[in-house]
Design a protein around this motif. Structure first.
Motif, short mmCIF file in Angstrom:
data_model
loop_
_atom_site.label_atom_id
_atom_site.label_comp_id
_atom_site.label_asym_id
_atom_site.label_seq_id
_atom_site.Cartn_x
_atom_site.Cartn_y
_atom_site.Cartn_z
N TYR A 105 -4.05 -8.61 5.53
CA TYR A 105 -4.77 -8.03 6.65
C TYR A 105 -6.07 -7.40 6.18
CZ TYR A 105 -2.22 -3.82 5.07
OH TYR A 105 -1.69 -2.79 4.32
N GLY A 106 -7.04 -7.39 7.09
CA GLY A 106 -8.36 -6.85 6.80
C GLY A 106 -9.42 -7.70 7.47
N ALA A 110 -2.89 -5.47 1.79
CA ALA A 110 -4.27 -5.21 2.16
C ALA A 110 -5.17 -5.88 1.11
CB ALA A 110 -4.53 -3.71 2.19
N ARG A 122 -1.62 4.17 5.60
CA ARG A 122 -1.58 2.71 5.50
C ARG A 122 -1.21 2.05 6.83
NH1 ARG A 122 4.05 2.25 2.00
NH2 ARG A 122 5.46 2.78 3.72
N GLY A 164 -7.24 -10.54 4.47
CA GLY A 164 -6.64 -10.45 3.13
C GLY A 164 -6.67 -11.75 2.37
N SER A 205 0.84 -1.19 0.00
CA SER A 205 0.00 0.00 0.00
C SER A 205 0.88 1.24 0.00
CB SER A 205 -0.90 0.01 1.24
OG SER A 205 -1.62 1.23 1.32
N HIS A 239 -4.97 -2.38 14.82
CA HIS A 239 -5.01 -1.27 13.87
C HIS A 239 -5.31 0.03 14.61
CE1 HIS A 239 -5.79 1.24 10.47
NE2 HIS A 239 -5.75 0.25 9.60
#
Length: 203
Positions: free
Chosen positions: A116-117, A85, A17, A121, A12, A155
């Protein structure tokens, strides 16, 4: 065999980010392995244009100086860990563009991924694996998925106050498996490339 040179690629380029956090974490894990010498490679540092070459560098040398600089950097490594991401069920546009700026430089090398997410991801990493097939790369079976409540907890943008070390019970085994596979395939592909180079030189 000499250590495997591994690039940890931050995918990213946004100012806000999250990717630097898992990139630094997996970099530390990778460098704990005696077989690996890893470093972070940040797409943001290369100011890549949208791909506008005559063709892939498999067919025509690239004209853009930044693209050539990127290709030269990628060529230094025996393998890669993409820290990605998930944007709309795929990898980031910045990563896809960076991948497309090279071809031969990726060939016959190994890669793993940290995603990640909300779903860790997972769909982005599957997207990355299909791209890797076209690039003649080898994907590790295991990947690291920072997902759900764990993702929210680490996060800062969601108010998270934990570190990735705090959630290692959830992601540590996946990181170990991914790095084990990265070493195995990295050594195998490196040996094969070296054998191929010797054979070509003898022709």
């Amino acid at each position: 065999m000499s250590k495997l040179k591994i690039a940890v690629i931050i995918s990213s380029t946004r100012p806000t980010r999250f990717g630097e956090i898992p990139a630094k974490w997996i970099l530390e894990k990778a460098n704990e392995r005696p077989e690996i010498e890893a470093e972070i490679v940040d797409i943001r540092d290369f100011d890549l244009p949208f791909f506008d070459e005559m063709a892939s560098n498999a067919w025509v040398p690239s004209a853009n100086a930044n693209a050539v600089k990127w290709q030269n950097k990628i060529s230094e490594f025996d393998g890669y860990i993409f820290v990605t991401a998930e944007y709309n069920r795929a990898i980031t546009g910045a990563l896809k563009n960076a991948i497309d700026q090279a071809y031969t430089n990726w060939n016959k090398k190994v890669f793993g991924a940290v995603g990640y997410g909300s779903v860790g991801g997972a769909r982005a990493i599957e997207n990355l694996r299909t791209i890797g097939v076209e690039l003649q790369m080898v994907s590790t079976r295991s990947a690291v998925h920072i997902a759900g409540a764990d993702f929210m907890a680490v996060h800062p943008g969601f108010g998270g106050t934990k570190t990735l070390t705090d959630i290692e019970p959830a992601i540590g085994n996946s990181a170990k498996d991914m790095l084990d596979q990265l070493v195995w395939w990295g050594q195998a592909t490196k040996a094969a490339r070296e054998d191929e180079a010797v054979a070509q030189a003898a022709e």
